[in-house]
Design an enzyme around this catalytic site. Structure first.
Site, PDB file in Angstrom:
ATOM      1  N   GLY A  82     -18.396  -3.169   0.485  1.00 32.53           N
ATOM      2  CA  GLY A  82     -18.386  -3.147  -0.969  1.00 32.53           C
ATOM      3  C   GLY A  82     -17.575  -2.001  -1.536  1.00 32.53           C
ATOM      4  O   GLY A  82     -18.021  -1.314  -2.447  1.00 32.53           O
ATOM      5  N   PRO A 127     -15.795  -4.827   3.573  1.00 33.19           N
ATOM      6  CA  PRO A 127     -17.106  -5.300   4.034  1.00 33.19           C
ATOM      7  C   PRO A 127     -18.248  -4.377   3.647  1.00 33.19           C
ATOM      8  O   PRO A 127     -19.416  -4.751   3.781  1.00 33.19           O
ATOM      9  CB  PRO A 127     -16.934  -5.353   5.557  1.00 33.19           C
ATOM     10  CG  PRO A 127     -15.916  -4.300   5.854  1.00 33.19           C
ATOM     11  CD  PRO A 127     -14.955  -4.372   4.700  1.00 33.19           C
ATOM     12  N   PHE A 169     -19.335   1.285  -1.638  1.00 38.64           N
ATOM     13  CA  PHE A 169     -20.543   1.446  -2.445  1.00 38.64           C
ATOM     14  C   PHE A 169     -21.814   1.243  -1.636  1.00 38.64           C
ATOM     15  O   PHE A 169     -22.821   1.933  -1.834  1.00 38.64           O
ATOM     16  CB  PHE A 169     -20.512   0.468  -3.622  1.00 38.64           C
ATOM     17  CG  PHE A 169     -21.634   0.662  -4.599  1.00 38.64           C
ATOM     18  CD1 PHE A 169     -21.565   1.662  -5.552  1.00 38.64           C
ATOM     19  CD2 PHE A 169     -22.765  -0.132  -4.552  1.00 38.64           C
ATOM     20  CE1 PHE A 169     -22.598   1.855  -6.452  1.00 38.64           C
ATOM     21  CE2 PHE A 169     -23.803   0.054  -5.441  1.00 38.64           C
ATOM     22  CZ  PHE A 169     -23.724   1.054  -6.401  1.00 38.64           C
ATOM     23  N   TYR A 174       0.830  -1.196   0.000  1.00 39.52           N
ATOM     24  CA  TYR A 174       0.000   0.000   0.000  1.00 39.52           C
ATOM     25  C   TYR A 174       0.875   1.262   0.000  1.00 39.52           C
ATOM     26  O   TYR A 174       1.593   1.543   0.958  1.00 39.52           O
ATOM     27  CB  TYR A 174      -0.916   0.032   1.226  1.00 39.52           C
ATOM     28  CG  TYR A 174      -1.843  -1.154   1.348  1.00 39.52           C
ATOM     29  CD1 TYR A 174      -2.198  -1.927   0.251  1.00 39.52           C
ATOM     30  CD2 TYR A 174      -2.365  -1.507   2.587  1.00 39.52           C
ATOM     31  CE1 TYR A 174      -3.053  -3.011   0.376  1.00 39.52           C
ATOM     32  CE2 TYR A 174      -3.225  -2.594   2.722  1.00 39.52           C
ATOM     33  CZ  TYR A 174      -3.558  -3.347   1.617  1.00 39.52           C
ATOM     34  OH  TYR A 174      -4.396  -4.424   1.749  1.00 39.52           O
TER      35      TYR A 174
END
Length: 328
Positions: A208, A206, A211, A57
């Site tokens: 999405g 968790p 979204f 990352y």
């Protein structure tokens, strides 16, 4: 402090919810280090102990960021530090996975330096190297455990047979894989093996990839460089169909006086006492909303209705190339 409960990942005790830190350095647009450190400290104050990162990352930046946050007095003792290795490339280069013994040790030493710690609490294989027997990879990790540099081992996006082979070499505390209302494929084969072997599940994304919170209604609203702009579920056509899921969640959430995101996250919490989701955020506001979701009680009827709201998801969770590296 909060009374956020704890759960077990194998022999490791962690808060029932962790904090995914990827977005503070990687994939989701620009971020601010000082804001991120403030969010990390707030998470620890709220009783969130599990901080999740990776050497990939931000090409190491995310580990350095967490190291800065934990350098403040008393903070290291509050945290369970989880990081990962395996992506041997840097950002912008072709994907290259390594799990050979020499690389395992080199990656661990580099992560320890960036994090500024003397041991890693939970060390994951970020993606399985299919060219190297998993027994070699886990054997090298077991040596690091014996030396005190690592406390517990994990795998990410591993398939059931790989879990069995790895666990036979050294106990695996956790499997980190994508799991949410709109990504449930591991329920059939992977999750039963985890439970058979006593391996905890750490769901990433968790919500999405955000979204399911309802905050994203078009891919164009995302920043340039945000990985979601190129993901199938955010593509034109699919996104509009998936927004119907959010609308149903918002309707159910309104009846309980919570947000759609909190309802979706609470659903994940209710999938078992061996499940520890790690929703990611850079902002304290959303961190606090996520922590509150851990206390939300849902009945069997609630869970059925929430699950049914997301029964038709449009689009794969990754592009075709990235899907080759999951469930290894």
């Amino acid at each position: 402090m909060t009374d956020l409960p704890t759960r077990r990942l194998g022999a490791l005790t962690v808060s029932a919810q962790g904090l995914g830190c990827m977005g503070m350095s990687h994939a989701y647009g620009t971020s601010d280090d000082e804001q991120s450190i403030g969010t990390l400290h707030r998470a620890l104050d709220l009783g969130v102990t599990l901080l999740d990162t990776s050497d990939f990352y931000g090409a190491g930046h995310n580990e350095e960021l967490i190291g800065r946050a934990l350098a403040a007095p008393g903070r290291r003792e509050q945290a369970v530090v989880a990081t990962k290795f395996g992506f041997a490339n840097r950002l912008g280069e072709p994907v290259r996975i390594r799990g050979d013994a020499a690389y395992v040790r080199r990656a661990c030493e580099a992560s320890l330096r960036r994090l500024g710690v003397d041991h890693i609490d939970l060390y994951y294989v970020h993606r399985v190297d299919r060219s190297v027997p998993v027994e070699e990879t886990v054997g090298a990790l077991a040596e690091l455990v014996a030396e005190g540099k690592v406390r517990h081992l994990g795998l990410s996006e591993a398939g059931p047979e790989t879990l069995r082979r790895a666990h036979a070499v050294h106990p695996i505390a956790a499997l980190q894989s994508e799991y949410s209302l709109w990504t449930r494929d591991l329920e059939a084969d992977v999750l039963p093996v985890c439970r058979e072997l006593g391996i905890g599940l750490v769901p990433f994304s968790p919500l999405g990839r955000g979204f399911l919170t309802g905050r994203y209604t078009s891919a164009q609203a995302l920043e340039d460089g945000d990985m979601r702009r190129s993901q199938p579920r955010f593509a034109d056509g699919n996104l509009e169909r998936n927004l119907a899921i959010v609308a149903r969640l918002e309707e159910l959430a309104a009846r309980k006086g919570v947000t759609a995101g909190q309802l979706a996250l609470a659903w994940v919490h209710h999938q078992g006492d061996d499940v520890v989701p790690i929703p990611g955020t850079r902002r304290r506001k959303y961190l606090e909303e996520n922590v509150a979701a851990a206390a939300l009680e849902l009945s069997a009827d609630d869970l059925a209705a929430i699950g049914a709201a997301a029964d038709e998801v449009a689009g794969a969770r990754y592009d075709e190339g990235s899907m080759k590296f999951v469930n290894g």
